[in-house]
Design an enzyme around this catalytic site. Structure first.
Site, mmCIF file in Angstrom:
data_model
loop_
_atom_site.group_PDB
_atom_site.id
_atom_site.type_symbol
_atom_site.label_atom_id
_atom_site.label_comp_id
_atom_site.label_asym_id
_atom_site.label_seq_id
_atom_site.Cartn_x
_atom_site.Cartn_y
_atom_site.Cartn_z
ATOM 1 N N LYS A 55 18.072 -37.683 -58.103
ATOM 2 C CA LYS A 55 17.479 -36.755 -57.340
ATOM 3 C C LYS A 55 15.823 -37.326 -57.764
ATOM 4 O O LYS A 55 14.970 -37.273 -56.675
ATOM 5 C CB LYS A 55 17.185 -35.429 -57.416
ATOM 6 N N HIS A 86 19.654 -24.635 -61.166
ATOM 7 C CA HIS A 86 20.777 -24.443 -59.701
ATOM 8 C C HIS A 86 21.705 -25.405 -59.977
ATOM 9 O O HIS A 86 22.185 -25.970 -61.159
ATOM 10 C CB HIS A 86 19.932 -24.932 -58.544
ATOM 11 N N GLU A 87 22.790 -25.495 -59.165
ATOM 12 C CA GLU A 87 24.186 -26.293 -59.388
ATOM 13 C C GLU A 87 23.753 -27.734 -59.641
ATOM 14 O O GLU A 87 24.507 -28.267 -60.309
ATOM 15 C CB GLU A 87 24.821 -26.126 -57.985
ATOM 16 N N GLY A 88 22.519 -28.112 -59.112
ATOM 17 C CA GLY A 88 22.430 -29.409 -59.343
ATOM 18 C C GLY A 88 22.313 -29.754 -61.026
ATOM 19 O O GLY A 88 22.938 -30.604 -61.680
ATOM 20 N N HIS A 89 21.372 -28.869 -61.660
ATOM 21 C CA HIS A 89 21.447 -28.828 -63.108
ATOM 22 C C HIS A 89 22.665 -28.636 -64.004
ATOM 23 O O HIS A 89 22.987 -29.290 -64.757
ATOM 24 C CB HIS A 89 20.407 -27.901 -63.605
ATOM 25 N N ARG A 148 12.018 -25.869 -56.545
ATOM 26 C CA ARG A 148 11.363 -25.558 -55.682
ATOM 27 C C ARG A 148 11.604 -24.988 -54.571
ATOM 28 O O ARG A 148 10.880 -24.339 -53.722
ATOM 29 C CB ARG A 148 10.144 -26.878 -55.409
ATOM 30 N N MET A 204 13.679 -28.213 -66.675
ATOM 31 C CA MET A 204 12.486 -27.374 -66.656
ATOM 32 C C MET A 204 12.817 -25.860 -66.157
ATOM 33 O O MET A 204 12.004 -25.069 -65.741
ATOM 34 C CB MET A 204 11.265 -27.857 -65.674
ATOM 35 N N GLY A 205 14.142 -25.421 -66.301
ATOM 36 C CA GLY A 205 14.620 -24.417 -65.886
ATOM 37 C C GLY A 205 14.749 -23.852 -64.526
ATOM 38 O O GLY A 205 14.968 -25.028 -63.754
ATOM 39 N N ALA A 206 14.730 -22.688 -64.054
ATOM 40 C CA ALA A 206 15.134 -22.323 -62.584
ATOM 41 C C ALA A 206 16.305 -23.147 -62.213
ATOM 42 O O ALA A 206 16.240 -23.536 -61.267
ATOM 43 C CB ALA A 206 13.910 -22.522 -61.950
#
Ligand code: AMP
Length: 288
Positions: free
Chosen positions: A155, A38-41, A193, A34-36
């Site tokens: 997650k 971070h390193e997780g993505h 978030r 869903m964008g935004a």
């Protein structure tokens, strides 16, 4: 790297990947987001990069999986930065459709996964429409790309299980790959978030991973009673300024409650910090 905004353009681009060049049968990996970013993505992208010839990332804030309009409105959006990050992590093709592209006028279909898997935890907390929204959009994305592999984070363990169930039941020929949760130094699971948290809220939020660590330690010390393990978590959470929605220990496949951790079980927590709702989980593995 290319950005496409319609399913038609996406299919055209993939057609040339699959038939063109020296790679006879290019393996396509997909990372839905869903964008935004971070390193997780990006860790999902790196795994996809290592296992495929072409990596597709979708960026779409899916309105049908949000229960609260305010939550949808507040969800961070930063497409230009996301596109740069995606490219630097090795994405070949970004699919960033509009809401009208995914839900055109007259759209009337929902994919519903039934049973405890979608009724408990996130299904109870966010309402039954949440997983219908997830299953419907992931079906549409997988059918548009038909990737060999699709990458999802632990997650969102319940979402991952719902997607596995759905692809198996519908016979979608994509292998669903499960990837580990990336955390910040304070243990907080990376999440889009987190950007919405103030410094004090962030300090409270870090009690969520601390609670999971405390449960893991209590299990390692020999306590297998779920009621006592939940109490261990709640004791850690209670000190922070957290509105705890649930602390549950469930079977990691069916998401049914268990009373004792005699086999691997999933400990999952959801809590609000101010207006921000956070989730996290860990797999509890009893010692033999
Ligand atoms: P989202 O953009 O939040 O829908 O997440 C897109 C994908 O990234 C989902 O499969 C998530 O489970 C995964 N993801 C989100 N946060 C993390 C994290 N901290 N570590 C690994 N994967 C994550």
């Amino acid at each position: 790297m290319r950005i496409v905004r319609t399913i038609h353009e996406l299919r055209d681009a993939l057609q040339s990947v699959r038939t063109g060049g020296s790679i006879g049968a290019a393996r396509v990996g997909m990372v839905p987001t869903m964008g935004a970013l971070h390193e997780g993505h990006l860790s999902l992208v790196r795994t996809a990069r290592a296992e495929n010839d072409c990596v597709v990332m979708s960026i779409f804030v899916n309105p049908t999986q949000f229960g609260e309009a305010a939550d949808l409105a507040a969800y961070p959006r930063q497409e230009a930065q996301d596109v740069e990050l995606a490219e630097s992590a090795g994405v070949d093709l970004v699919f960033a459709p509009s809401v009208a592209e995914m839900y055109p006028t007259g759209f009337a279909t929902a994919v519903h996964v039934s049973g405890p898997l979608t009724e408990v935890l996130e299904g109870a907390g966010r309402g039954s429409a949440h997983f219908d929204g997830v299953a419907t959009i992931v079906s549409k994305l997988l059918l548009a790309v038909l990737p060999d592999n699709a990458y999802f984070g632990q997650k969102d363990a319940q979402q991952l299980r719902v997607v596995q169930r759905m692809t198996q039941d519908l016979g979608i020929p994509t292998r669903i790959r499960s990837c580990p949760t990336l955390r910040d130094e304070d243990g907080l699971a990376l999440s889009s978030r987190n950007a919405l948290l103030s410094d004090t809220e962030r300090a409270s939020a870090s009690r969520i991973p601390s609670a999971l660590t405390a449960v893991t330690a209590a299990l390692a010390a020999g306590d297998i009673s779920v009621s006592r393990l939940r109490a261990v978590a709640e004791e850690v959470l209670v000190g922070g300024n957290l509105d705890v929605e649930y602390v549950e220990i469930v079977d990691p496949d069916t998401f049914e409650s268990v009373k004792f951790v005699e086999r691997p079980a999933l400990c999952a927590i959801a809590a609000r910090v101010g207006t921000v709702r956070l989730i996290d989980n860990t797999l509890l593995v009893p010692q033999r």
